[in-house]
Write a protein that holds these residues in place. Sequence first.
Motif, PDB file in Angstrom:
ATOM      1  N   GLU B 196       0.942  -1.486   0.232  1.00  0.00           N
ATOM      2  CA  GLU B 196      -0.087   0.152  -0.184  1.00  0.00           C
ATOM      3  C   GLU B 196       0.856   1.023   0.159  1.00  0.00           C
ATOM      4  O   GLU B 196       2.261   1.216  -0.076  1.00  0.00           O
ATOM      5  N   GLU B 197       0.413   1.969   0.197  1.00  0.00           N
ATOM      6  CA  GLU B 197       1.024   3.838  -0.720  1.00  0.00           C
ATOM      7  C   GLU B 197       2.300   4.459   0.628  1.00  0.00           C
ATOM      8  O   GLU B 197       3.651   4.030   0.173  1.00  0.00           O
ATOM      9  N   MET B 198       1.361   4.378   1.750  1.00  0.00           N
ATOM     10  CA  MET B 198       2.027   4.743   2.919  1.00  0.00           C
ATOM     11  C   MET B 198       3.184   3.590   3.641  1.00  0.00           C
ATOM     12  O   MET B 198       4.428   4.011   3.601  1.00  0.00           O
ATOM     13  N   PRO B 199       2.660   2.171   3.626  1.00  0.00           N
ATOM     14  CA  PRO B 199       3.777   1.489   3.842  1.00  0.00           C
ATOM     15  C   PRO B 199       5.269   1.565   2.979  1.00  0.00           C
ATOM     16  O   PRO B 199       6.383   1.348   3.333  1.00  0.00           O
ATOM     17  N   VAL B 200       5.029   1.014   2.094  1.00  0.00           N
ATOM     18  CA  VAL B 200       5.666   1.161   0.492  1.00  0.00           C
ATOM     19  C   VAL B 200       6.306   2.719   1.023  1.00  0.00           C
ATOM     20  O   VAL B 200       8.197   2.789   1.136  1.00  0.00           O
ATOM     21  N   ASN B 201       5.970   3.645   1.054  1.00  0.00           N
ATOM     22  CA  ASN B 201       7.144   4.875   1.594  1.00  0.00           C
ATOM     23  C   ASN B 201       7.553   5.221   2.297  1.00  0.00           C
ATOM     24  O   ASN B 201       8.865   5.426   2.305  1.00  0.00           O
ATOM     25  N   GLU B 202       7.309   4.444   2.759  1.00  0.00           N
ATOM     26  CA  GLU B 202       8.082   4.293   4.771  1.00  0.00           C
ATOM     27  C   GLU B 202       9.011   3.429   4.774  1.00  0.00           C
ATOM     28  O   GLU B 202      10.182   3.492   5.175  1.00  0.00           O
ATOM     29  N   THR B 203       9.178   2.556   3.906  1.00  0.00           N
ATOM     30  CA  THR B 203       9.862   1.435   3.715  1.00  0.00           C
ATOM     31  C   THR B 203      11.161   1.934   3.435  1.00  0.00           C
ATOM     32  O   THR B 203      12.584   2.306   3.359  1.00  0.00           O
ATOM     33  N   ILE B 204      10.454   2.933   1.414  1.00  0.00           N
ATOM     34  CA  ILE B 204      11.449   3.602   0.948  1.00  0.00           C
ATOM     35  C   ILE B 204      12.630   4.071   1.317  1.00  0.00           C
ATOM     36  O   ILE B 204      13.519   3.886   1.209  1.00  0.00           O
ATOM     37  N   GLU B 205      11.682   4.697   2.715  1.00  0.00           N
ATOM     38  CA  GLU B 205      12.076   6.472   2.659  1.00  0.00           C
ATOM     39  C   GLU B 205      13.480   5.677   4.570  1.00  0.00           C
ATOM     40  O   GLU B 205      14.955   5.300   4.363  1.00  0.00           O
ATOM     41  N   LEU B 206      13.145   5.085   5.185  1.00  0.00           N
ATOM     42  CA  LEU B 206      13.781   4.591   5.774  1.00  0.00           C
ATOM     43  C   LEU B 206      14.960   3.234   5.962  1.00  0.00           C
ATOM     44  O   LEU B 206      15.903   3.422   6.166  1.00  0.00           O
ATOM     45  N   VAL B 207      14.598   2.131   4.599  1.00  0.00           N
ATOM     46  CA  VAL B 207      16.234   1.865   4.208  1.00  0.00           C
ATOM     47  C   VAL B 207      17.189   3.051   3.746  1.00  0.00           C
ATOM     48  O   VAL B 207      17.721   2.969   3.628  1.00  0.00           O
ATOM     49  N   GLU B 208      16.672   4.388   2.877  1.00  0.00           N
ATOM     50  CA  GLU B 208      17.890   4.849   2.699  1.00  0.00           C
ATOM     51  C   GLU B 208      18.173   5.901   3.930  1.00  0.00           C
ATOM     52  O   GLU B 208      19.488   5.958   3.752  1.00  0.00           O
ATOM     53  N   ARG B 209      17.190   6.109   4.917  1.00  0.00           N
ATOM     54  CA  ARG B 209      17.864   6.495   6.092  1.00  0.00           C
ATOM     55  C   ARG B 209      19.154   5.774   7.520  1.00  0.00           C
ATOM     56  O   ARG B 209      19.240   6.087   7.132  1.00  0.00           O
ATOM     57  N   ALA B 210      17.991   4.076   6.962  1.00  0.00           N
ATOM     58  CA  ALA B 210      18.903   3.314   8.201  1.00  0.00           C
ATOM     59  C   ALA B 210      20.420   3.255   6.969  1.00  0.00           C
ATOM     60  O   ALA B 210      21.674   3.468   8.091  1.00  0.00           O
ATOM     61  N   ARG B 211      20.766   3.426   6.016  1.00  0.00           N
ATOM     62  CA  ARG B 211      22.029   2.944   5.205  1.00  0.00           C
ATOM     63  C   ARG B 211      23.137   4.266   5.216  1.00  0.00           C
ATOM     64  O   ARG B 211      24.148   4.354   6.008  1.00  0.00           O
ATOM     65  N   ALA B 212      21.998   5.591   5.360  1.00  0.00           N
ATOM     66  CA  ALA B 212      22.986   7.054   5.505  1.00  0.00           C
ATOM     67  C   ALA B 212      22.866   6.986   7.241  1.00  0.00           C
ATOM     68  O   ALA B 212      24.499   7.464   7.677  1.00  0.00           O
TER      69      ALA B 212
END
Lengths: 402, 320
Positions: B196-212
Amino acid sequence: MSPSGGESTAKGLEPLLATKEIVVFCGSGGVGKTSVAAAAALTAATRLGGKVLVLTIDPARRLASALGLEGFGNLEKQVPPEALKEAGLEPRGELWAAMLDTKRSWDDLVLRHAPDEETAYRILENRLYTNITGRFVQSHDYIAMERLFDLHATGAYDLIVIDTPPTRNALDFLDAPKRMAEFFGGRLLRWLTMPYRVGGKRGARVLNVASRPFYQLADRILGSEFLQDIGEFFVNFQSMYDGFAERARAVEALLHDRRTTFGVVTTLEGSPLREAEFFCEQLIDRKYHLGALVLNKTLPDYLLSADGARAADVLVAEAGPVAEALAAGLPDAAELSDTARTARVLGTVGDSFRNFAVVAKREAELKGELARQPEVVANVPNFEIDIYDIAGLARIGEHLFA
Amino acid sequence: MAEPDLLGRRLLFFTGKGGVGKSTVTAATALLAAERGKRVLVVEVDAKGNLTEQFEQGAVGFQPREVYPGVFAMVMRTEDSLKEYLKLNLRVPVLGRLGPLARVLDFVATAAPGVKEILTVGKVCWEVRESIEGRADWDLVVVDAAATGHIIGQLDAPRAIQELVAVGTVRTQTDWMVELLSDPALTALNIVATPEEMPVNETIELVERARAELQVPLGAVFVNRVLPELFTRSDEKTFEALRRPESGAVLTERAGPGATTVLEAARLAVSLRRTRATHLTRLRETVDLPMVYLPYLFVRDAGLRVTRMVAEAMAQELGL
């Protein structure tokens, strides 16, 4: 899709939105608080008129841009009337939207309450401060309520609709003002800051019997350097105490005010629903005004139809003969000439109905068990497409007002 | 396919947006590991009590209790964690004798920024280290961790404190915590999402942030509640033909007045699936982590049966 049932009990949110000044939507994560809040604000602005603000914490990007909330920032923006007209709405009032920028809000708070500019900047530049406001998200809870208070105090809006931050516990934000006041007035803070208030009224030598073991312990755990950092930070921070505590009390009073109401949003799934019920109870216990319960993303009622269930059974059990009958009855339909394929599709269709019916029955059962508190229960169906534009929000709004 | 041996690590965190089934996936992972012979500690951080429901067990406390053969559950309570910490590390004899300190304990544990996070992560890391060093015997610690919005703050707490504290007991201890948390052989942060939109958005953002921002290695994305694809493309043409009024007449004759309702329900199912598919595609194209797909379960309610079903689906996906 026709709205799903419950019309007999649903009264709609219209009276609430017409009379209250603040509507706080809360509920566990993923139930659709943000869309419901935005839809409620939109519908209030278009149907009831006035100046309506939706304060949203973390909107989906497409929803944010639909509301004109690009980028970050704490400023409220008006959703262009043309955007509403394009969606086929004839707004009687104005819709405004704002997002919550936690860091910025904290900075504003410090600038407001610090006794002088120098203290303010000493706080803003403190490492600990940056850590607290940036890293530790509990600070969300308080700042959202603080900002709500601020916006309400401007008197610029007839109605403010807010969706609550994604807290670990949906209740956290209610306690946030009190916790903040306790934090600033707390004994711990006094102890931490005591050795640094040298030359203050009481002097530094008052490390009494009660606090000495605390220091020895804190020193062993944290190291004296860090303690000193904390101490300096809090000496500065404490200079804001009076203003801050008063403010926190005012925020709490506003949430209890009769002009404020709460809407609990939930889906008809076991765990969000249990949490919603708990939340309703808590709001009542704590003497907040519980205005409405919004059941979001509910499946359509036709999934409960007995005729449907019977037809699904027939399609599964007699897929072959029914496919033959279709081919025979509609010889011109090329897509139905392959009876094996038709039979497979019919079976799938029947199975799918049965599957969704199981879930719909579960929802209906949970709905039946719901305590009828509050009286207003609104039903929003599970739309097949994502809601990310004004027209979509208006569709949700229709169900909220129904 | 996920990492070859997700279950071979010692510490698995699960995060995700609220409502995606994080507790169910956490519980299923614990159950799966236990069925493969591991002794598992499963830790619920949010203390909502959802986790033990997945095993159809009553609430547990800070002391782990066996909720399924091989699965021990505990709920994180920061105040208890602080007490345990003080007792173990500082050999503080009797807390009561500290007088006022005891009274501020609760406050420190719940209100002071960052303390809650470090006490949570600290306790979890401690259980893992004790096991590695043979003083406790968990083969795997599975954590139903904070939601996506809070997880960075939670897992980064040791490092944040490290930055702030230069010396002292805490400094030494955050050192080994950071080491443990950043070891890909031992630890993984997994994300649960739904298409779903928000869970996918948050996953994408989290992956970026977690890596950084995080040193904690990422494990897999568990995509939960994937709706079944009803029709192939040519089957769908047949389905469209069935929805024409003349077909409806035949169907109603054979299957009764509910026939068109059944077709409408199938159309809804196709439409729901299609909306979700776009999010799934976006997730797959943006995030280069292993994906573990778990089906939407058309069942009456949550509970042990659902946990088992999810664990089975997971085992298949992971090739276990």
